[in-house]
Design an enzyme around this catalytic site. Structure first.
Site, PDB file in Angstrom:
ATOM      1  N   LYS A  85       8.217  -6.440   5.283  1.00  0.00           N
ATOM      2  CA  LYS A  85       8.597  -5.192   4.895  1.00  0.00           C
ATOM      3  C   LYS A  85      10.163  -4.975   4.926  1.00  0.00           C
ATOM      4  O   LYS A  85      10.738  -5.552   5.908  1.00  0.00           O
ATOM      5  CB  LYS A  85       8.030  -4.253   6.030  1.00  0.00           C
ATOM      6  CG  LYS A  85       8.170  -2.637   5.832  1.00  0.00           C
ATOM      7  CD  LYS A  85       7.501  -1.861   6.837  1.00  0.00           C
ATOM      8  CE  LYS A  85       7.682  -0.365   6.634  1.00  0.00           C
ATOM      9  NZ  LYS A  85       7.083   0.300   7.577  1.00  0.00           N
ATOM     10  N   SER A  99       4.067   3.435   5.903  1.00  0.00           N
ATOM     11  CA  SER A  99       5.423   3.212   5.042  1.00  0.00           C
ATOM     12  C   SER A  99       5.329   1.713   4.754  1.00  0.00           C
ATOM     13  O   SER A  99       6.243   1.238   3.956  1.00  0.00           O
ATOM     14  CB  SER A  99       6.544   3.471   5.891  1.00  0.00           C
ATOM     15  OG  SER A  99       6.346   2.570   7.350  1.00  0.00           O
ATOM     16  N   SER A 117       1.604   3.401   9.992  1.00  0.00           N
ATOM     17  CA  SER A 117       2.184   2.844   8.601  1.00  0.00           C
ATOM     18  C   SER A 117       1.675   1.349   8.609  1.00  0.00           C
ATOM     19  O   SER A 117       1.778   0.700   7.931  1.00  0.00           O
ATOM     20  CB  SER A 117       3.803   2.876   9.112  1.00  0.00           C
ATOM     21  OG  SER A 117       4.228   4.011   8.728  1.00  0.00           O
TER      22      SER A 117
END
Length: 422
Positions: free
Chosen positions: A55, A124, A148
């Site tokens: 990420k 996210s 997330s």
């Protein structure tokens, strides 16, 4: 199945990137030559040859951590984040960074849901979940400050492990709200999650004494889940009982009703501190949702923060008492399937309470909605009982048989491009 450093496994990941990335847009700065070099340099260990998606709030040496915020003149990271360093030492290699929402908040990047790119993959940790779902990577790194990990895992039909707060070091990760930020993992199945978790922490899943006691929790003291999700949860409870697990109703204490508002108060206050310096310079370029949160956080009085922290501890104590009766709780990871559109990332409320309390969660795919999109449930355990989560999750995965019953396929248009139809 562990494939190790088999070059055929690596080539299969590249083929998945070629097939899916133009459609899903899960990767950041994708470079096949760099991926090949990192694969060639990968070491040995329990994760030997595992392709890793990171990420893009997590540092990888030599790569730029952009946080989906191109308006900031970032520089390449000087070293790996602690979690990346550990995974590399265990044999994994970084195939690519993966898309995040801007600074890991609600303002999304370009990623679409692999099951239907016109729907959100969640956020996210959108890129990591989507990349695992369509086979581009074997292991995805994500983070959770509200929902997330759990929500993208549910929307994309993959396994998402959010360990207890503080379990995985966050050095080298761009923070959002440090008293909540938790690193998590995405994999295609629980076996891979178990191997990766053990490689990171040294903890291995252990058998749970029968009968496994499951608390069914359709009501998390927020707005009710979609009827389709609630029906699937009830069906799952019946299937688990038939498989020999002990399933009964559970109820959250009434003090949890304040958790939603309190969580956002504390998140806003911490985000305003984290972003203070950057916001003073680049505030006009910040996306509107994050800008509003930072402004809200700057106005929270100290007495209110003290009240929220006190409430948070009370909720944690009250919720943990449920694990005197149950090994795990089972509840929806999201209100329903992924909503249409990629301009928003979906409703995070169904995972918020577990981030507020810092408890470990494991999202498992269960089935498909009438629209053909995944529905996922989350298992919740007492603090530092990840071993229970993974062991029980493996049992439930065998009962649910998601991978056997449902398969993600390219649509006809993409298949035609691959076969030279265009």
């Amino acid at each position: 199945m562990t494939l190790g450093s088999d070059p055929r496994e690596f080539e299969s990941r590249l083929e998945a990137v070629r097939a899916w990335e133009p459609r899903v847009r899960a990767l950041v700065d994708w470079n096949e030559m760099s991926a090949r070099k990192r694969f060639a340099e990968a070491g040995s260990g329990p994760l030997a040859g595992w392709s890793l998606g990171v990420k893009d709030i997590v540092d990888v040496e030599g790569l730029v951590t952009r946080s989906n915020a191109g308006f900031v003149p970032w520089r390449p990271a000087a070293r790996d984040a602690a979690v990346v360093e550990t995974l590399r030492a265990r044999g994994a290699f970084v195939l690519s960074k993966t898309v995040t929402t801007t600074f890991a908040y609600f303002d999304p990047g370009p990623t679409g849901n692999p099951w239907n790119p016109r729907h959100t993959p969640g956020g996210s940790s959108s890129g990591s979940a989507a990349a695992v779902a369509c086979g581009m990577i074997r292991l995805g790194l994500g983070s959770q400050t509200v929902a997330s990990v759990n929500r993208p895992a549910s929307y994309c039909g993959v396994v998402g492990l959010k360990p207890s707060y503080g379990k995985i070091p966050i050095e080298g990760v761009f923070p959002f709200a440090p008293s909540f930020d938790t690193l998590g993992l995405f994999t295609a199945d629980v076996s891979d999650a178990s191997v990766a978790y053990q490689a990171l922490t040294g903890e291995s899943p252990a058998p749970v004494a029968a009968p496994v006691r499951v608390g069914l929790l359709p009501d998390q003291r927020v707005e009710a889940a979609d009827p389709e999700m609630l029906s699937a949860l009830a069906e799952a409870g019946r299937r688990l009982e038939s498989a020999g697990l002990q399933v009964s109703s559970a109820e959250l204490p009434s003090c949890c009703e304040e958790a939603h508002d309190n969580h956002w108060t504390l998140v806003a206050a911490e985000a305003s501190v984290v972003h203070g310096g950057l916001y003073r310079v680049f505030g006009d370029s910040y996306p509107p949702k994050l800008r509003a949160l930072i402004r809200r956080g700057a106005r929270v009085p100290a007495a209110e923060l003290e009240r929220v922290r006190s409430h948070r501890q009370r909720v944690r104590t009250e919720v943990e008492r449920l694990f005197g009766e149950f090994h795990v709780l089972l509840c929806p990871s999201a209100p329903g399937a992924a909503p249409a559109g990629i301009e928003a990332t979906g409703d995070p409320r169904f995972s918020l309470i577990w981030t507020y309390t810092g408890l470990p969660t494991l999202t498992l795919p269960y089935g498909l909605s009438e629209a053909g999109l995944p529905l996922g449930f989350q298992l919740v355990a007492a603090p530092n009982r990840e071993a229970d989560l993974l062991a029980i999750g493996r049992k439930m995965e065998d009962v649910f048989e998601f991978a056997k019953r449902h398969s993600l396929r390219l649509d006809r248009e993409t298949a035609a491009r691959r076969s030279g139809g265009e």
